[in-house]
Design a protein around this motif. Sequence first.
Motif, short mmCIF file in Angstrom:
data_model
loop_
_atom_site.label_atom_id
_atom_site.label_comp_id
_atom_site.label_asym_id
_atom_site.label_seq_id
_atom_site.Cartn_x
_atom_site.Cartn_y
_atom_site.Cartn_z
N GLU A 104 31.47 28.05 39.31
CA GLU A 104 32.56 28.19 38.34
C GLU A 104 32.76 29.64 37.92
N ALA A 105 31.70 30.44 38.04
CA ALA A 105 31.78 31.84 37.62
C ALA A 105 32.28 32.76 38.72
N ALA A 106 32.65 32.22 39.88
CA ALA A 106 33.08 33.08 40.99
C ALA A 106 34.22 34.02 40.61
N PRO A 107 35.23 33.59 39.82
CA PRO A 107 36.27 34.55 39.43
C PRO A 107 35.73 35.73 38.63
N ILE A 109 33.78 38.05 41.22
CA ILE A 109 34.63 38.88 42.06
C ILE A 109 35.29 39.99 41.24
N ASP A 110 35.57 39.71 39.97
CA ASP A 110 36.15 40.74 39.11
C ASP A 110 35.16 41.88 38.89
N GLN A 111 33.88 41.54 38.70
CA GLN A 111 32.86 42.58 38.54
C GLN A 111 32.65 43.36 39.84
N ILE A 112 32.75 42.69 40.97
CA ILE A 112 32.62 43.37 42.27
C ILE A 112 33.74 44.41 42.42
N ARG A 113 34.94 44.05 42.01
CA ARG A 113 36.07 44.99 42.13
C ARG A 113 35.84 46.25 41.31
N ARG A 114 35.08 46.14 40.22
CA ARG A 114 34.90 47.28 39.31
C ARG A 114 33.75 48.20 39.73
N ALA A 115 32.96 47.79 40.70
CA ALA A 115 31.79 48.58 41.09
C ALA A 115 31.96 49.12 42.50
N GLN A 140 31.51 31.76 50.14
CA GLN A 140 32.81 31.15 50.40
C GLN A 140 33.69 31.18 49.16
N ALA A 141 33.10 30.91 48.01
CA ALA A 141 33.88 30.92 46.77
C ALA A 141 34.45 32.32 46.50
N LEU A 142 33.66 33.34 46.74
CA LEU A 142 34.14 34.71 46.53
C LEU A 142 35.21 35.09 47.56
N ASN A 187 39.06 36.64 47.27
CA ASN A 187 39.10 38.05 47.69
C ASN A 187 40.47 38.40 48.27
N ASP A 188 41.48 38.41 47.39
CA ASP A 188 42.85 38.62 47.88
C ASP A 188 43.09 40.04 48.35
N THR A 189 42.21 40.98 47.97
CA THR A 189 42.37 42.36 48.45
C THR A 189 41.47 42.65 49.63
N THR A 190 40.85 41.62 50.19
CA THR A 190 39.98 41.71 51.39
C THR A 190 38.92 42.80 51.26
#
Length: 844
Positions: A232-235, A238-244, A262-264, A268-271
């Motif tokens: 459930e926390a995947a969104p 992925i948001d934290q991944i984008r910031r690092a 798979q959830a991430l 991952n719309d920006t690939t």
Amino acid sequence: MPGTLPEPFATWFAAQGWTPRPHQLAMLDAARAGESVLLIAPTGGGKTLAGFLPSLVDLAANPRPGLHTLYVSPLKALATDIARNLTRPVHEMSLNIGIEARTGDTPANRRARQRATPPQILLTTPESLAVLISLPDAPAFFGSLGCIVMDEVHALAGTKRGDQLALGVSRLRTIAPAARRIGLSATVAHPGPIQAYTGAPSRIEVADGAPPELRMTLPDGRLSWSGHMGLEAAPKVIDQIRRAAMTIVFVNTRAQAELMFQALWKLNDTTLPIALHHGSLEVAQRRKVEAAMAAGSLRAVVATSSLDLGIDWGGVDQVIQVGAPKGVSRLLQRVGRANHRMDEASNAILVPANRFEVLECEAAILGVAAHELDGDPPRPGGLDVLAQHLLGLACSTPFHPDQAYAEVTSAAPYAALSRTDFDDVLRFVEDGGYALRAYDRWKKLFRDSEGRMHVRNARTAAAHRMNIGTIVEAPVLKVRLAAKRGPGASLGEIEEYFVNMLRPGDTFMFAGRLLRFLRIREMAAECAEGGDGDPMVPAYAGGRLPLTTNLADRVRGLMQDPDKWDLFPDQVRDWLRLQRGVSRLPGRTDLLIETFPRGDRWYLVAYCFEGRNAHQTLGMLVTKRMERAGYAPLGFVATDYVLGIWSANPPRNVATLFAEDMLGDDLESWMADSSMLKRTFRNVAVIGGLIQRNLPGAEKNRRQVTVNSDLIYDVLRRHQPDHILLRATRADAATGLTDVGRIAGMLARVKGHIVHMVLSRVSPLAVPVLLDIGRESVRTDDDEEALLAEAEAIIAEATGEAEPPAAGRQVPAVHRANLARRSSGAQKTLVPRRAATRQSDMFS
């Protein structure tokens, strides 16, 4: 000169903008004095370089051929990473020093070349070291050895792989008595026993570096009551991944890694380049991921413990732990992968998967702040590992039992080994022991006229080397993509039991791909890309990490201290307050037991907080007592936090069900009758060499190994109940699967302090365990819909929003499981069919 770096090292350090740390210079001084040392330093403190620096300095000043330094690590990836990191300074200083790795992944031609022309520095694992020691040229190969570096010793000491390494080092001390021993570790809860394990007379401890920055993040919406995947926390993840710049997302199981990846990827719309890493993937894929991380070309990697020890990924600036960490030391180890520098704070985010895990994550954060490391001290060495080692000694060169006994007892895990136990192990290796000596297949050694032990023949030696190792995993099958001609591309391995559940056309997730199962061909599961329907996810035996005693105690303490509840999110605070209003909260020194009816069942929930293994054993023992008392128990479920039992009749006088005497005759009779001992014996028999998984020119399948071990187990129990492998089995059962020590400690602690709350309905704290009951029964989409509806009903009853089902109404077993996902806003497609993502919570 003491306390200084010689050239060209001083110049190289200056070119990097570095100043050698005091402990690095201290290690250099210890080497000049010929001392063995245990170095305990924080992650990022340069302890690996401190371990190798004396060897590099010595070889630079006195270049010579032959093996000089042997480095042993728990992980193949760590050995490969260290080899890569050492090569750079050696190249930049133009030093003529050969550095190579030798693991199970090393090609045969390279292994042969290394034996013929050893590099000056060889990096390996305990298993590969055992193979090298068993070879006839071992004395010549190791004769020039000057230093043995044991990295991450805390992860090895007290395990069977650690026993194997300690015995290997004891052999090396005989071959090369002047070789120094270096132990390296960042997280040590018991420094004295760890120092004894390394055999180092001195210890260097470095003060902690910058404290890590830890925080929790939760999914939007309602927080899950149950489940351990955290999808459930995947969104948020992925948001934290984008910031690092680069993130390692740690999870606790391989199944969870596949699902989270798979959830991430779906989000991952920006690939962003995101990879997957765990021990069941093909070697080439793991190496590709490791190389990409080292090159800084990844933004994130989802990983299990395959990446949580020692590896220096300099570009990682953030760690995300999905799921509770299960221990303070384990959390610190993983957090240390970010900002791998001692004087900079590591940044880590904890993502609990359910409400109990929120408590555990907060307790772990407080434990880190209090510098409270956890873990058990090393236990005595395993007799099955000793049997494997003695056969390896004979495969190399004949030995006399007296000399071997002295050598073995110089290893800390075997320091207290009696001569009787040693002789019994040796006798087993020689001819199988009293009950088996009539069979030639177990005659592996013979004695000459001087009493020296020899390996019986070359075939025995070859079979031994094919079966070296102490990790006994479930039988596996290759996963291959189907090809028109010849074998298709291999993606890795999954356990055989999982493949047996598949029908042609079923889909499952593996190696980050959606696969459609086609058939089994030549010990491989052939698959095609894609498929329809909800995919299953392979689970792996032993994948769940144990909850440490200290962390469990902190969780109980937090629940009992309302002043600390402000640390929790509103939903958890409300949960605890509601529990306190309708029942009680578990205490730090007592045992809260709740009983309540629901439908035509009665439920007993014990809040033990002793870990899954201890609760499984406790469940078997308590249900036996309930059966004798006429309560008609129907089953139980064990989580890390609670034990839940359901029965046909209401349990009364529950204090007698949890009396200390259950660890006497009850435990003995259960262990004698249960299949758990047979499974434990199978592992012991494989390690000890009684059952061989691999033979020259053939490979046994799972059924052959299991049937053979079961037959031998029955024979030994009847004819030689004190056989050395049965003794080893009982010792393993007491300290491993059954966790008897923790049960005994808990029963002693709560004696006279058992609080029994008789309730009319499920309590808020009992909701998670009711949602776990019956999880294994999920079979179809209709079943899942019923389960999700039942979840809403259970939660409504616990919060007082609805009445429980009337007495006499049957609550279908299939309705009591895997329910919290829908109530927490999770997508149904993330729920695997047939509950393939977890192992059963009950012994068969």
